[in-house]
Design a protein around this motif. Structure first.
Motif, mmCIF file in Angstrom:
data_model
loop_
_atom_site.group_PDB
_atom_site.id
_atom_site.type_symbol
_atom_site.label_atom_id
_atom_site.label_comp_id
_atom_site.label_asym_id
_atom_site.label_seq_id
_atom_site.Cartn_x
_atom_site.Cartn_y
_atom_site.Cartn_z
ATOM 1 N N PRO A 86 0.841 -1.201 0.000
ATOM 2 C CA PRO A 86 0.000 0.000 0.000
ATOM 3 C C PRO A 86 0.877 1.252 0.000
ATOM 4 O O PRO A 86 2.065 1.185 0.318
ATOM 5 C CB PRO A 86 -0.771 -0.124 1.313
ATOM 6 N N GLY A 87 0.289 2.353 -0.403
ATOM 7 C CA GLY A 87 0.954 3.641 -0.294
ATOM 8 C C GLY A 87 2.011 3.917 -1.338
ATOM 9 O O GLY A 87 2.824 4.820 -1.171
ATOM 10 N N MET A 88 1.995 3.142 -2.431
ATOM 11 C CA MET A 88 2.965 3.410 -3.500
ATOM 12 C C MET A 88 2.519 4.628 -4.310
ATOM 13 O O MET A 88 1.334 4.946 -4.375
ATOM 14 C CB MET A 88 3.082 2.194 -4.418
ATOM 15 N N PRO A 89 3.482 5.313 -4.968
ATOM 16 C CA PRO A 89 3.111 6.417 -5.863
ATOM 17 C C PRO A 89 2.138 5.937 -6.943
ATOM 18 O O PRO A 89 2.112 4.749 -7.270
ATOM 19 C CB PRO A 89 4.458 6.824 -6.479
ATOM 20 N N VAL A 90 1.356 6.855 -7.499
ATOM 21 C CA VAL A 90 0.289 6.486 -8.442
ATOM 22 C C VAL A 90 0.800 5.900 -9.747
ATOM 23 O O VAL A 90 0.039 5.303 -10.502
ATOM 24 C CB VAL A 90 -0.616 7.695 -8.755
ATOM 25 N N THR A 91 2.090 6.061 -10.037
ATOM 26 C CA THR A 91 2.646 5.489 -11.274
ATOM 27 C C THR A 91 3.521 4.271 -11.004
ATOM 28 O O THR A 91 4.254 3.818 -11.871
ATOM 29 C CB THR A 91 3.478 6.541 -12.038
ATOM 30 N N GLU A 92 3.448 3.747 -9.786
ATOM 31 C CA GLU A 92 4.288 2.588 -9.448
ATOM 32 C C GLU A 92 3.451 1.546 -8.732
ATOM 33 O O GLU A 92 2.425 1.851 -8.136
ATOM 34 C CB GLU A 92 5.431 3.003 -8.501
ATOM 35 N N MET A 93 3.955 0.304 -8.779
ATOM 36 C CA MET A 93 3.436 -0.702 -7.864
ATOM 37 C C MET A 93 4.577 -1.619 -7.467
ATOM 38 O O MET A 93 5.571 -1.761 -8.181
ATOM 39 C CB MET A 93 2.247 -1.459 -8.433
#
Ligand SMILES: [Cu+2]
Length: 129
Positions: A86-93
């Motif tokens: 959880p809490g990753m930047p919106v362009t990463e996973m």
């Protein structure tokens, strides 16, 4: 407003719903780079996978699956879903796998971009013996 103009305005949202009409800049998510990178060799054990995309993704509808790499592509029976951090930047996973044994592996990413398109791909890597 003349009748023709009003019709043109009404038609606009319909055109936007056609995938081919969406400019590339707003298009689906494409892998920019990953850790591990394609072709990389990593030590045995749990592996943290991190993927960077060109655009925002919907984490709730995106996933990473890991499986042994089989000659000729192989099926999906061996795929194990990696729990995403959880809490990753919106362009990463990112997520960490169960311990991986030495050999040829792949991870499959599948993401939903904000334009509504799903994209996926495989990244092959090797776990050192
Ligand atoms: Cu798209």
């Amino acid at each position: 407003m003349p009748q023709m103009s009003r019709r043109a305005v009404m038609a606009a949202p319909v055109l936007l719903a056609v995938p081919a009409a969406i400019p590339e800049a707003q298009a689906h998510a494409i892998l920019r780079r990953s850790e591990p990178a394609a072709g990389a060799t990593v030590p045995p054990g749990p592996l943290r996978i991190r993927i960077f995309f060109n655009s925002r993704i919907d984490h709730e509808r995106s996933q990473i699956l890991v499986a042994p790499a089989r000659r000729g592509g192989g099926g999906t029976a061996d795929e194990v879903r990696v729990e995403l951090e959880p809490g990753m930047p919106v362009t990463e996973m990112a997520g960490t796998t169960q311990p991986l044994t030495p050999g040829a592996w792949r991870f499959r990413w599948q993401v939903l971009a904000l334009d509504g398109h799903i994209t996926r791909g495989d990244v092959f890597f090797t776990v050192a013996g």
